[in-house]
Write a protein that holds these residues in place. Structure first.
Motif, PDB file in Angstrom:
ATOM      1  N   UNK A 190       0.828  -1.202   0.000  1.00  0.00           N
ATOM      2  CA  UNK A 190       0.000   0.000   0.000  1.00  0.00           C
ATOM      3  C   UNK A 190       0.868   1.261   0.000  1.00  0.00           C
ATOM      4  N   UNK A 191       1.854   1.319   0.890  1.00  0.00           N
ATOM      5  CA  UNK A 191       2.718   2.495   0.971  1.00  0.00           C
ATOM      6  C   UNK A 191       3.514   2.700  -0.319  1.00  0.00           C
ATOM      7  N   UNK A 192       4.090   1.611  -0.845  1.00  0.00           N
ATOM      8  CA  UNK A 192       4.836   1.718  -2.094  1.00  0.00           C
ATOM      9  C   UNK A 192       3.921   2.207  -3.214  1.00  0.00           C
ATOM     10  N   UNK A 193       2.731   1.645  -3.298  1.00  0.00           N
ATOM     11  CA  UNK A 193       1.787   2.029  -4.349  1.00  0.00           C
ATOM     12  C   UNK A 193       1.338   3.468  -4.231  1.00  0.00           C
ATOM     13  N   UNK A 201      14.821  13.705 -16.887  1.00  0.00           N
ATOM     14  CA  UNK A 201      13.692  13.385 -16.005  1.00  0.00           C
ATOM     15  C   UNK A 201      13.343  11.907 -16.085  1.00  0.00           C
ATOM     16  N   UNK A 202      13.370  11.338 -17.268  1.00  0.00           N
ATOM     17  CA  UNK A 202      13.083   9.918 -17.441  1.00  0.00           C
ATOM     18  C   UNK A 202      14.123   9.068 -16.727  1.00  0.00           C
ATOM     19  N   UNK A 203      15.374   9.446 -16.812  1.00  0.00           N
ATOM     20  CA  UNK A 203      16.441   8.700 -16.123  1.00  0.00           C
ATOM     21  C   UNK A 203      16.270   8.798 -14.607  1.00  0.00           C
ATOM     22  N   UNK A 204      15.958   9.985 -14.101  1.00  0.00           N
ATOM     23  CA  UNK A 204      15.758  10.159 -12.664  1.00  0.00           C
ATOM     24  C   UNK A 204      14.587   9.299 -12.189  1.00  0.00           C
ATOM     25  N   UNK A 205      13.460   9.363 -12.885  1.00  0.00           N
ATOM     26  CA  UNK A 205      12.296   8.554 -12.500  1.00  0.00           C
ATOM     27  C   UNK A 205      12.600   7.063 -12.591  1.00  0.00           C
ATOM     28  N   UNK A 206      13.324   6.648 -13.623  1.00  0.00           N
ATOM     29  CA  UNK A 206      13.642   5.222 -13.780  1.00  0.00           C
ATOM     30  C   UNK A 206      14.524   4.736 -12.641  1.00  0.00           C
ATOM     31  N   UNK A 207      15.505   5.512 -12.262  1.00  0.00           N
ATOM     32  CA  UNK A 207      16.401   5.106 -11.170  1.00  0.00           C
ATOM     33  C   UNK A 207      15.640   5.021  -9.851  1.00  0.00           C
ATOM     34  N   UNK A 208      14.872   6.044  -9.532  1.00  0.00           N
ATOM     35  CA  UNK A 208      14.157   6.069  -8.253  1.00  0.00           C
ATOM     36  C   UNK A 208      13.112   4.966  -8.186  1.00  0.00           C
ATOM     37  N   UNK A 209      12.271   4.867  -9.203  1.00  0.00           N
ATOM     38  CA  UNK A 209      11.205   3.858  -9.171  1.00  0.00           C
ATOM     39  C   UNK A 209      11.753   2.444  -9.360  1.00  0.00           C
ATOM     40  N   UNK A 210      12.808   2.301 -10.122  1.00  0.00           N
ATOM     41  CA  UNK A 210      13.424   0.979 -10.275  1.00  0.00           C
ATOM     42  C   UNK A 210      13.994   0.469  -8.968  1.00  0.00           C
ATOM     43  N   UNK A 211      14.692   1.328  -8.237  1.00  0.00           N
ATOM     44  CA  UNK A 211      15.253   0.936  -6.946  1.00  0.00           C
ATOM     45  C   UNK A 211      14.142   0.630  -5.938  1.00  0.00           C
ATOM     46  N   UNK A 212      13.120   1.463  -5.907  1.00  0.00           N
ATOM     47  CA  UNK A 212      12.006   1.234  -4.978  1.00  0.00           C
ATOM     48  C   UNK A 212      11.277  -0.065  -5.316  1.00  0.00           C
ATOM     49  N   UNK A 236      12.569  -2.678  -6.809  1.00  0.00           N
ATOM     50  CA  UNK A 236      13.484  -3.763  -6.425  1.00  0.00           C
ATOM     51  C   UNK A 236      13.412  -4.038  -4.931  1.00  0.00           C
ATOM     52  N   UNK A 237      13.474  -2.992  -4.101  1.00  0.00           N
ATOM     53  CA  UNK A 237      13.418  -3.177  -2.648  1.00  0.00           C
ATOM     54  C   UNK A 237      12.059  -3.750  -2.214  1.00  0.00           C
ATOM     55  N   UNK A 238      10.980  -3.272  -2.832  1.00  0.00           N
ATOM     56  CA  UNK A 238       9.656  -3.794  -2.524  1.00  0.00           C
ATOM     57  C   UNK A 238       9.568  -5.268  -2.881  1.00  0.00           C
ATOM     58  N   UNK A 239      10.057  -5.638  -4.059  1.00  0.00           N
ATOM     59  CA  UNK A 239       9.999  -7.034  -4.484  1.00  0.00           C
ATOM     60  C   UNK A 239      10.843  -7.925  -3.570  1.00  0.00           C
ATOM     61  N   UNK A 240      12.000  -7.465  -3.150  1.00  0.00           N
ATOM     62  CA  UNK A 240      12.832  -8.249  -2.243  1.00  0.00           C
ATOM     63  C   UNK A 240      12.109  -8.459  -0.908  1.00  0.00           C
TER      64      UNK A 240
END
Length: 108
Positions: A35-38, A86-97, A99-103
């Protein structure tokens, strides 16, 4: 009005994903993490003032000037401009988040 429909649809999808995670993991904590991640993901994509952020990143620190519009002229749609930084910044932030959520979700 269309933004409200996107927000509503996103929240309904988040509720469905939360239900699936809750049923799959039988964990209230993992369901709340989903819920928080979403909510942070939805808030980061749907809610920002896109007129302000829909400029090159180098101009984000300067105030937004409102252009003078001629009455009866429809505004030009500027919602989906592509800016690589902006696309690179969003990709890095959301990709890392993501990944951490999935782990966290896939851990036992």
């Amino acid at each position: 009005m269309a933004d409200d429909a996107v927000l509503r649809r996103s929240l309904v999808c988040l509720a469905a994903i939360m239900l699936l995670i809750g049923l799959y993991t039988h964990s209230f904590k993992k369901m709340m993490a989903t819920y928080l991640f979403g909510m942070f993901a939805i808030a980061g994509v749907v809610l920002p003032d896109w007129e302000f952020f829909d400029r090159p990143v180098s101009q984000w620190t300067s105030p937004l000037s409102v252009p003078k519009m001629v009455p009866h002229s429809p505004p030009t749609p500027t919602r989906f401009r592509f800016y690589p930084i902006r696309t690179i910044i969003y990709t890095i932030i959301y990709g890392y988040a993501l990944y951490k959520w999935w782990m966290y979700i896939s851990s036992t």
